[in-house]
Design an enzyme around this catalytic site. Structure first.
Site, PDB file in Angstrom:
ATOM      1  N   PRO A  46       0.811  -1.263   0.126  1.00  0.00           N
ATOM      2  CA  PRO A  46      -0.161  -0.013  -0.002  1.00  0.00           C
ATOM      3  C   PRO A  46       0.825   1.249   0.045  1.00  0.00           C
ATOM      4  O   PRO A  46       2.043   1.405   0.655  1.00  0.00           O
ATOM      5  CB  PRO A  46      -0.667  -0.045   1.361  1.00  0.00           C
ATOM      6  CG  PRO A  46      -1.020  -1.423   1.604  1.00  0.00           C
ATOM      7  CD  PRO A  46       0.674  -2.151   1.160  1.00  0.00           C
ATOM      8  N   ASN A  47       0.475   2.359  -0.627  1.00  0.00           N
ATOM      9  CA  ASN A  47       0.889   3.678  -0.871  1.00  0.00           C
ATOM     10  C   ASN A  47       2.437   3.671  -1.630  1.00  0.00           C
ATOM     11  O   ASN A  47       2.647   4.829  -1.879  1.00  0.00           O
ATOM     12  CB  ASN A  47       1.101   4.057   0.556  1.00  0.00           C
ATOM     13  CG  ASN A  47      -0.194   4.366   1.373  1.00  0.00           C
ATOM     14  OD1 ASN A  47      -1.286   4.975   0.785  1.00  0.00           O
ATOM     15  ND2 ASN A  47      -0.520   3.866   2.602  1.00  0.00           N
ATOM     16  N   ARG A  54       5.540  12.533  -2.398  1.00  0.00           N
ATOM     17  CA  ARG A  54       5.749  12.947  -0.828  1.00  0.00           C
ATOM     18  C   ARG A  54       6.747  12.359  -0.259  1.00  0.00           C
ATOM     19  O   ARG A  54       7.134  11.290  -0.316  1.00  0.00           O
ATOM     20  CB  ARG A  54       4.287  12.547   0.018  1.00  0.00           C
ATOM     21  CG  ARG A  54       3.134  13.622  -0.416  1.00  0.00           C
ATOM     22  CD  ARG A  54       1.964  13.201   0.333  1.00  0.00           C
ATOM     23  NE  ARG A  54       2.311  13.456   1.742  1.00  0.00           N
ATOM     24  CZ  ARG A  54       1.729  12.762   2.681  1.00  0.00           C
ATOM     25  NH1 ARG A  54       0.799  11.607   2.563  1.00  0.00           N
ATOM     26  NH2 ARG A  54       1.915  12.739   3.804  1.00  0.00           N
ATOM     27  N   TYR A  59      11.817   8.878   1.560  1.00  0.00           N
ATOM     28  CA  TYR A  59      11.755   7.598   0.436  1.00  0.00           C
ATOM     29  C   TYR A  59      12.323   7.992  -0.870  1.00  0.00           C
ATOM     30  O   TYR A  59      12.187   7.157  -1.755  1.00  0.00           O
ATOM     31  CB  TYR A  59      10.260   7.126   0.254  1.00  0.00           C
ATOM     32  CG  TYR A  59       9.424   6.718   1.528  1.00  0.00           C
ATOM     33  CD1 TYR A  59       9.853   5.585   2.256  1.00  0.00           C
ATOM     34  CD2 TYR A  59       8.313   7.440   2.250  1.00  0.00           C
ATOM     35  CE1 TYR A  59       9.189   5.203   3.276  1.00  0.00           C
ATOM     36  CE2 TYR A  59       7.793   7.072   3.326  1.00  0.00           C
ATOM     37  CZ  TYR A  59       8.082   5.826   4.079  1.00  0.00           C
ATOM     38  OH  TYR A  59       7.554   5.546   5.018  1.00  0.00           O
ATOM     39  N   ASN A 110       8.161  -5.272  -1.010  1.00  0.00           N
ATOM     40  CA  ASN A 110       8.076  -4.343  -0.053  1.00  0.00           C
ATOM     41  C   ASN A 110       6.820  -4.245   0.377  1.00  0.00           C
ATOM     42  O   ASN A 110       6.144  -3.614  -0.384  1.00  0.00           O
ATOM     43  CB  ASN A 110       8.805  -2.870  -0.615  1.00  0.00           C
ATOM     44  CG  ASN A 110       8.470  -1.735   0.467  1.00  0.00           C
ATOM     45  OD1 ASN A 110       7.903  -1.979   1.510  1.00  0.00           O
ATOM     46  ND2 ASN A 110       9.345  -0.762   0.106  1.00  0.00           N
ATOM     47  N   ALA A 113       3.203  -0.725   4.934  1.00  0.00           N
ATOM     48  CA  ALA A 113       2.886  -0.838   6.264  1.00  0.00           C
ATOM     49  C   ALA A 113       2.270  -2.314   6.592  1.00  0.00           C
ATOM     50  O   ALA A 113       2.135  -2.468   7.662  1.00  0.00           O
ATOM     51  CB  ALA A 113       1.956   0.230   6.514  1.00  0.00           C
ATOM     52  N   GLU A 134      12.814  -9.439   2.006  1.00  0.00           N
ATOM     53  CA  GLU A 134      12.023  -8.296   2.021  1.00  0.00           C
ATOM     54  C   GLU A 134      12.739  -7.195   2.094  1.00  0.00           C
ATOM     55  O   GLU A 134      13.748  -6.967   2.528  1.00  0.00           O
ATOM     56  CB  GLU A 134      11.754  -8.416   3.801  1.00  0.00           C
ATOM     57  CG  GLU A 134      10.833  -7.229   4.463  1.00  0.00           C
ATOM     58  CD  GLU A 134      10.561  -7.516   5.839  1.00  0.00           C
ATOM     59  OE1 GLU A 134      10.449  -8.407   6.513  1.00  0.00           O
ATOM     60  OE2 GLU A 134      10.528  -6.401   6.258  1.00  0.00           O
ATOM     61  N   HIS A 136      12.909  -2.769   2.071  1.00  0.00           N
ATOM     62  CA  HIS A 136      12.459  -1.419   2.662  1.00  0.00           C
ATOM     63  C   HIS A 136      13.353  -0.085   2.002  1.00  0.00           C
ATOM     64  O   HIS A 136      14.496  -0.413   2.108  1.00  0.00           O
ATOM     65  CB  HIS A 136      12.317  -1.346   4.071  1.00  0.00           C
ATOM     66  CG  HIS A 136      11.402  -2.087   4.641  1.00  0.00           C
ATOM     67  ND1 HIS A 136      10.147  -2.206   4.480  1.00  0.00           N
ATOM     68  CD2 HIS A 136      11.583  -3.586   5.264  1.00  0.00           C
ATOM     69  CE1 HIS A 136       9.403  -3.231   5.002  1.00  0.00           C
ATOM     70  NE2 HIS A 136      10.174  -4.146   5.519  1.00  0.00           N
ATOM     71  N   ARG A 143      12.783   4.020  13.091  1.00  0.00           N
ATOM     72  CA  ARG A 143      11.872   4.828  13.014  1.00  0.00           C
ATOM     73  C   ARG A 143      10.984   4.634  14.220  1.00  0.00           C
ATOM     74  O   ARG A 143      11.431   4.237  15.186  1.00  0.00           O
ATOM     75  CB  ARG A 143      11.314   4.781  11.607  1.00  0.00           C
ATOM     76  CG  ARG A 143      12.128   4.920  10.642  1.00  0.00           C
ATOM     77  CD  ARG A 143      11.865   5.228   9.108  1.00  0.00           C
ATOM     78  NE  ARG A 143      10.468   5.974   9.043  1.00  0.00           N
ATOM     79  CZ  ARG A 143       9.510   5.959   7.849  1.00  0.00           C
ATOM     80  NH1 ARG A 143       9.675   4.921   6.996  1.00  0.00           N
ATOM     81  NH2 ARG A 143       8.696   6.919   7.873  1.00  0.00           N
TER      82      ARG A 143
HETATM   83  O1  CA2 Z   1      10.697   2.104   3.874  1.00  0.00           O
HETATM   84  C1  CA2 Z   1       9.961   1.459   3.157  1.00  0.00           C
HETATM   85  O2  CA2 Z   1       9.960   0.966   2.149  1.00  0.00           O
HETATM   86  C2  CA2 Z   1       8.534   1.216   3.910  1.00  0.00           C
HETATM   87  O3  CA2 Z   1       8.075  -0.301   3.652  1.00  0.00           O
HETATM   88  C3  CA2 Z   1       7.797   2.101   3.251  1.00  0.00           C
HETATM   89  C4  CA2 Z   1       6.154   2.090   3.785  1.00  0.00           C
HETATM   90  C5  CA2 Z   1       5.989   2.140   5.669  1.00  0.00           C
HETATM   91  O4  CA2 Z   1       4.974   1.947   6.020  1.00  0.00           O
HETATM   92  C6  CA2 Z   1       7.113   1.119   5.980  1.00  0.00           C
HETATM   93  O5  CA2 Z   1       7.144   1.275   7.477  1.00  0.00           O
HETATM   94  C7  CA2 Z   1       8.530   1.392   5.607  1.00  0.00           C
HETATM   95  C8  CA2 Z   1       5.290   3.284   3.326  1.00  0.00           C
HETATM   96  C9  CA2 Z   1       5.241   3.850   2.073  1.00  0.00           C
HETATM   97  C10 CA2 Z   1       4.565   4.829   1.858  1.00  0.00           C
HETATM   98  O6  CA2 Z   1       4.922   5.507   0.958  1.00  0.00           O
HETATM   99  C11 CA2 Z   1       4.413   6.701   0.659  1.00  0.00           C
HETATM  100  C12 CA2 Z   1       5.386   7.473  -0.458  1.00  0.00           C
HETATM  101  C13 CA2 Z   1       4.869   8.629  -0.393  1.00  0.00           C
HETATM  102  C14 CA2 Z   1       3.665   9.374  -0.218  1.00  0.00           C
HETATM  103  C15 CA2 Z   1       2.816   8.520   0.786  1.00  0.00           C
HETATM  104  C16 CA2 Z   1       3.546   7.307   1.172  1.00  0.00           C
END
Ligand code: CA2
Length: 183
Positions: A46-47, A54, A59, A110, A113, A134, A136, A143
């Protein structure tokens, strides 16, 4: 049929076959069927479809498509193909893992969440036979407390975290090495 360089082939996939004996079915007459490239399934949770839009400080600025393109190039260097599935729905990711069984050589995931609470993804991955990496972009261990647990890690072969987009290449290298050692 004999294809020479100056003779344009009828089918585009034959363009790489120059100066070789080719049957009507479009493959060399002698030698075994070429092995299809093993497939690595890249799964994005997701996301992750919003990457680059963002939170670039966490990221990065690259989009998910950028990461997948780089992973695909890295995979090709190891003779691996890539299939990519992104979904914001847990069940769709579970389905993708089920469909990978017996079809795909390895999974790089990946889970977004879902990493931190999806026992259904955990169970689906536990039923997959090949290597699982896995991945990230950030380092969840550094974090918020709720990101510091992964329910996927126990069923992964290994985890790559905190290297940003470089992690995709590292994950492909890990998978290539794991697949080589299984042969
Ligand atoms: O660090 C990572 O790759 C994560 O898997 C990214 C997930 C986060 O929930 C994990 O804890 C770590 C979330 C990615 C959400 O990415 C966004 C990017 C731009 C705007 C909104 C969300």
């Amino acid at each position: 049929m004999f294809l020479a360089r100056e003779e344009p082939p009828a089918r585009p996939e034959l363009t790489v076959v120059t100066g070789a004996q080719v049957s009507e079915r479009g493959r060399p007459e002698e030698g075994p069927e070429p092995e299809p490239a093993p497939i690595v399934l890249l799964l994005s949770g997701p996301n992750l479809n919003l990457l680059g839009q963002r939170q670039p400080e966490i990221y990065g600025r690259d989009s998910l498509a950028d990461h997948i393109a780089k992973a695909t190039l890295a995979a090709a260097e190891y003779g691996l193909g890539v299939r990519h599935v992104q979904s914001n729905y847990e069940g769709a990711l579970v389905d993708a893992v089920h469909e990978a069984r017996g079809e795909v050589a390895a999974i790089v995931i990946n889970p977004g969440a879902l990493t931190h609470y999806s026992w259904s993804l955990h169970d689906a991955l536990a039923a997959f036979d090949g290597p699982i990496v896995e991945l990230h972009l950030s380092n969840p261990a550094g974090r918020e407390a709720w990101r510091q647990t992964s329910v996927v890690a126990p069923v992964a072969t290994g985890v790559i975290a905190g290297f940003g987009g470089e992690g995709y290449r590292l994950a492909i290298e890990a998978v290539a090495s794991l697949l080589r050692s299984r042969r």
